[in-house]
Write a protein that holds these residues in place. Structure first.
Motif, PDB file in Angstrom:
ATOM      1  N   VAL A  62      29.611 -16.565 -32.548  1.00 34.20           N
ATOM      2  CA  VAL A  62      29.705 -17.317 -31.292  1.00 34.20           C
ATOM      3  C   VAL A  62      31.118 -17.188 -30.746  1.00 34.20           C
ATOM      4  N   ALA A  63      31.266 -16.402 -29.687  1.00 38.20           N
ATOM      5  CA  ALA A  63      32.580 -16.189 -29.077  1.00 38.20           C
ATOM      6  C   ALA A  63      32.772 -17.148 -27.904  1.00 38.20           C
ATOM      7  N   ASN A  64      33.886 -17.871 -27.945  1.00 39.96           N
ATOM      8  CA  ASN A  64      34.209 -18.810 -26.865  1.00 39.96           C
ATOM      9  C   ASN A  64      35.702 -19.111 -26.964  1.00 39.96           C
ATOM     10  N   PRO A  65      36.451 -18.977 -25.880  1.00 30.03           N
ATOM     11  CA  PRO A  65      37.886 -19.289 -25.931  1.00 30.03           C
ATOM     12  C   PRO A  65      38.159 -20.705 -26.453  1.00 30.03           C
ATOM     13  N   ALA A  66      37.208 -21.619 -26.233  1.00 31.11           N
ATOM     14  CA  ALA A  66      37.384 -23.005 -26.702  1.00 31.11           C
ATOM     15  C   ALA A  66      37.355 -23.094 -28.225  1.00 31.11           C
ATOM     16  N   ASN A  67      36.838 -22.038 -28.871  1.00 33.35           N
ATOM     17  CA  ASN A  67      36.727 -22.046 -30.335  1.00 33.35           C
ATOM     18  C   ASN A  67      37.934 -21.425 -31.032  1.00 33.35           C
ATOM     19  N   GLU A  68      38.999 -21.184 -30.269  1.00 33.16           N
ATOM     20  CA  GLU A  68      40.176 -20.552 -30.867  1.00 33.16           C
ATOM     21  C   GLU A  68      40.741 -21.390 -32.010  1.00 33.16           C
ATOM     22  N   HIS A  69      40.662 -22.712 -31.851  1.00 35.30           N
ATOM     23  CA  HIS A  69      41.133 -23.627 -32.894  1.00 35.30           C
ATOM     24  C   HIS A  69      39.966 -24.488 -33.357  1.00 35.30           C
ATOM     25  N   ALA A  70      39.941 -24.784 -34.650  1.00 35.64           N
ATOM     26  CA  ALA A  70      38.819 -25.529 -35.241  1.00 35.64           C
ATOM     27  C   ALA A  70      38.938 -27.015 -34.939  1.00 35.64           C
ATOM     28  N   ILE A  71      38.385 -27.416 -33.805  1.00 37.39           N
ATOM     29  CA  ILE A  71      38.364 -28.828 -33.410  1.00 37.39           C
ATOM     30  C   ILE A  71      36.927 -29.323 -33.568  1.00 37.39           C
ATOM     31  N   ALA A  72      36.734 -30.301 -34.412  1.00 40.80           N
ATOM     32  CA  ALA A  72      35.381 -30.760 -34.748  1.00 40.80           C
ATOM     33  C   ALA A  72      34.583 -31.148 -33.511  1.00 40.80           C
ATOM     34  N   ALA A  76      31.169 -29.045 -32.987  1.00 44.29           N
ATOM     35  CA  ALA A  76      29.947 -29.775 -33.352  1.00 44.29           C
ATOM     36  C   ALA A  76      28.811 -29.630 -32.334  1.00 44.29           C
ATOM     37  N   PRO A  77      29.043 -29.774 -31.014  1.00 46.93           N
ATOM     38  CA  PRO A  77      27.923 -29.636 -30.066  1.00 46.93           C
ATOM     39  C   PRO A  77      27.280 -28.252 -30.117  1.00 46.93           C
ATOM     40  N   GLN A  78      28.081 -27.228 -30.383  1.00 46.47           N
ATOM     41  CA  GLN A  78      27.544 -25.872 -30.464  1.00 46.47           C
ATOM     42  C   GLN A  78      26.691 -25.699 -31.721  1.00 46.47           C
ATOM     43  N   ILE A  79      27.174 -26.245 -32.834  1.00 49.15           N
ATOM     44  CA  ILE A  79      26.422 -26.147 -34.092  1.00 49.15           C
ATOM     45  C   ILE A  79      25.126 -26.939 -33.997  1.00 49.15           C
ATOM     46  N   ALA A  80      25.192 -28.123 -33.392  1.00 55.12           N
ATOM     47  CA  ALA A  80      23.996 -28.958 -33.255  1.00 55.12           C
ATOM     48  C   ALA A  80      22.923 -28.230 -32.453  1.00 55.12           C
ATOM     49  N   GLN A  81      23.343 -27.477 -31.435  1.00 59.56           N
ATOM     50  CA  GLN A  81      22.373 -26.723 -30.646  1.00 59.56           C
ATOM     51  C   GLN A  81      21.800 -25.553 -31.445  1.00 59.56           C
ATOM     52  N   VAL A 166      24.913  -8.700 -37.902  1.00 61.97           N
ATOM     53  CA  VAL A 166      25.729  -9.638 -37.118  1.00 61.97           C
ATOM     54  C   VAL A 166      25.144  -9.705 -35.715  1.00 61.97           C
ATOM     55  N   GLU A 167      24.816 -10.919 -35.290  1.00 60.37           N
ATOM     56  CA  GLU A 167      24.177 -11.112 -33.988  1.00 60.37           C
ATOM     57  C   GLU A 167      25.065 -11.977 -33.100  1.00 60.37           C
ATOM     58  N   ALA A 168      25.439 -11.454 -31.948  1.00 65.23           N
ATOM     59  CA  ALA A 168      26.238 -12.233 -30.996  1.00 65.23           C
ATOM     60  C   ALA A 168      25.361 -13.297 -30.360  1.00 65.23           C
ATOM     61  N   MET A 169      25.865 -14.520 -30.351  1.00 68.82           N
ATOM     62  CA  MET A 169      25.097 -15.644 -29.819  1.00 68.82           C
ATOM     63  C   MET A 169      25.873 -16.324 -28.700  1.00 68.82           C
ATOM     64  N   GLY A 170      25.159 -16.692 -27.666  1.00 68.81           N
ATOM     65  CA  GLY A 170      25.747 -17.501 -26.601  1.00 68.81           C
ATOM     66  C   GLY A 170      25.204 -18.915 -26.711  1.00 68.81           C
TER      67      GLY A 170
END
Length: 312
Positions: A62-72, A76-81, A166-170
């Motif tokens: 899961v590529a997202n600029p917001a994921n650059e740092h591990a902020i719970a 969390a919303p991405q994992i829950a989905q 490896v599968e790219a996910m949005g």
């Protein structure tokens, strides 16, 4: 059949060994599939490492600029989905996992099983309570997703040699703006990481001062070991708190653990119970640490350590 999603822990493009230990726990379920999700600004390098772990069916990148740092609160919303379709969602019982997984459980509306140390069935597990003095069996509801943190000290690291896809996910999840990354303050060291080191040398209140901790560092360097500390040493300001071993610090399971000037409070013993060989050096012959030590040496650490170091 069970289907497990494991959240990968990583930093600076390197996969943490805790992820492979989560895979070992997942394999004990005999699931239909074990998938690993890597959330990062650029997950390619970490995803490639995760794909090598034996037992992994697929890696979700899961590529997202917001994921650059591990902020719970962001992850969390991405994992829950992504958790839709999975029966189990595992994360390591590290600082990363303890911060993140309760947020995932809350978003899914389920209770979390913490410190999973043994699998009795698809929804039946063993976990420690009372600072590890008792082990309880927990049975979770089978009609909802199960979110759990894995006690990494209780599981071996899964082997490598796999070549999972490896599968790219949005992920189109609403991410909060109220929590943001400011900076990361972390100690830099050439020594092995405390939670994955095969050997660990720890100092306690008996070391006496921050300056005296050099004697602990010197022995650790001779052994090629990571360095830890008791809570008393951390509270006294001898070392930073990321070195703390114990119930409120890091739970570790090295092959060799050397406790220097540590009395052995129950909270500290909780963090080292799974160590292979425990060596204790303390001038108090009645120190509780000697009750669990495989090898105990009563004496002045300031005399013993230089002698030991010279022999090494």
């Amino acid at each position: 059949m069970s289907k497990v999603l494991i959240v990968a822990e990583h930093l600076d493009g390197q996969l943490n060994a805790a992820t492979a230990k989560c895979v070992s726990a997942a394999k004990a379920l005999n699931p239909e599939a074990i998938d690993v999700v890597v959330l990062a600004a650029d997950p390619a390098a970490v995803a490639a490492q995760a794909a090598q772990i034996e037992g992994v069916s697929k890696v979700l990148a899961v590529a997202n600029p917001a994921n650059e740092h591990a902020i719970a609160q962001v992850l969390a919303p991405q994992i829950a989905q992504l958790a839709s379709g999975y029966t189990h969602v595992f994360g390591p019982s590290t600082t990363f996992g303890k911060d993140l997984m309760p947020c995932v459980a809350a978003l899914l509306g389920v209770a979390q099983v913490s410190d999973l140390m043994a699998v009795e069935g698809p929804y039946t597990f063993k976990r420690p309570i009372y600072a590890g003095n008792a082990i309880i069996t927990v049975e979770a509801p089978a009609d909802q997703a199960l979110v759990a943190t894995v006690r990494t000290a209780s599981w071996p690291q899964a082997a490598t040699g796999n070549n999972a896809a490896v599968e790219a996910m949005g992920v189109d999840a609403a991410l909060p703006t109220s929590t943001r990354f400011v900076n990361l303050e972390a100690g830099k060291s050439d020594r092995p990481d405390l939670q994955s080191a095969r050997r660990v040398v720890s100092g306690g209140r008996g070391v006496g001062s921050a300056e005296n901790f050099k004697i602990v560092y010197d022995l650790a360097d001779k052994l090629g070991a990571g360095v830890g500390a008791s809570r008393a040493a951390v509270d006294a300001g001898y070392v930073p708190n990321d070195m703390q071993v114990g119930q409120t610090g890091k739970i570790i399971a090295p092959e060799l653990y050397v406790a220097i000037g540590i009395s052995g409070a129950i909270q500290h013993l909780t963090g080292i119970k799974d160590a292979g060989t425990i060596v204790a050096i303390n001038k108090d012959p009645d120190a509780p640490i000697f009750e669990i030590a495989d090898i105990g040496l009563v004496g002045d650490l300031f005399q013993i350590l230089p002698e030991l170091e010279s022999l090494l």
